[in-house]
Every structure is written in structure tokens, then in C-alpha cells.
Design a protein around this motif. Sequence first.
Motif, short mmCIF file in Angstrom:
data_model
loop_
_atom_site.label_atom_id
_atom_site.label_comp_id
_atom_site.label_asym_id
_atom_site.label_seq_id
_atom_site.Cartn_x
_atom_site.Cartn_y
_atom_site.Cartn_z
N ASP A 10 0.83 -1.21 0.00
CA ASP A 10 0.00 0.00 0.00
C ASP A 10 0.86 1.26 0.00
N ARG A 39 2.20 7.68 13.50
CA ARG A 39 1.23 7.98 12.45
C ARG A 39 1.71 9.21 11.68
N ASP A 44 -0.86 8.31 4.12
CA ASP A 44 -1.37 7.15 4.88
C ASP A 44 -0.21 6.21 5.19
N ARG A 46 1.98 4.41 8.47
CA ARG A 46 2.20 4.08 9.87
C ARG A 46 3.58 3.44 9.95
N SER A 58 0.26 1.01 5.67
CA SER A 58 -0.91 1.88 5.67
C SER A 58 -1.76 1.58 6.90
N LYS A 59 -2.70 2.48 7.18
CA LYS A 59 -3.60 2.28 8.31
C LYS A 59 -4.41 0.99 8.14
N ALA A 60 -4.91 0.75 6.93
CA ALA A 60 -5.70 -0.47 6.67
C ALA A 60 -4.87 -1.72 6.90
N GLU A 61 -3.60 -1.67 6.52
CA GLU A 61 -2.74 -2.85 6.67
C GLU A 61 -2.44 -3.17 8.14
N THR A 62 -2.51 -2.18 9.01
CA THR A 62 -2.24 -2.45 10.43
C THR A 62 -3.27 -3.41 11.03
N LYS A 63 -4.40 -3.54 10.38
CA LYS A 63 -5.46 -4.43 10.88
C LYS A 63 -5.38 -5.84 10.29
N ARG A 64 -4.48 -6.05 9.34
CA ARG A 64 -4.34 -7.36 8.71
C ARG A 64 -3.42 -8.24 9.54
#
Length: 88
Positions: A10, A39, A44, A46, A58-64
Amino acid sequence: MVSTIYISADVIQNSMLDTGDAIAAFTSWKPKRGENVFRYEKADIRITAANGAIYMMSKAETKRPKIPFTPVPAAELGELVRSLNGAV
């Protein structure tokens, strides 16, 4: 001294030109107690560090549960970003 920077897909696709500034901001960051992810809000991105390396995602990837990273030698990142930006 950091020898390798791991960059997620990302970040490579959406924010690669901001990685140099993000790392500069990260190096001057003073984390609060219990805070371990920086951050960089201008893009985007992290950032966290572990085992002598920096990890950018990315922020979304931190949740994967798993994030594929591309290793980039720290000494070569600045040149890579400048060449992508057309400065070389």
C-alpha cells in the motif's frame, strides 16, 4: 543504526514519495507511554521499528494479520525516492 526499511505494498503504491519525510518525522518522534506506532498523517503511513529495522504500512494494513513487505536497504531509500520524483 537501521540497515533495512520494510515497505508494504500500500505504501509503495500510494505513498512512496512521502517515505523520506515520514522517516525523518519518525526519527524525531517522542512516543507517549505505551505508544509504539507512529502515524504520519500527511500520507497514509504508519511506522514502527523492531529488531533494528523500520516497518512502514498503511492504516488499513495495520489491521491485517499478515503484511507482505518489500525490503529496501536504508542507505538506498533516499536515492530511490528522488529517482521516483524525477530529481536524479
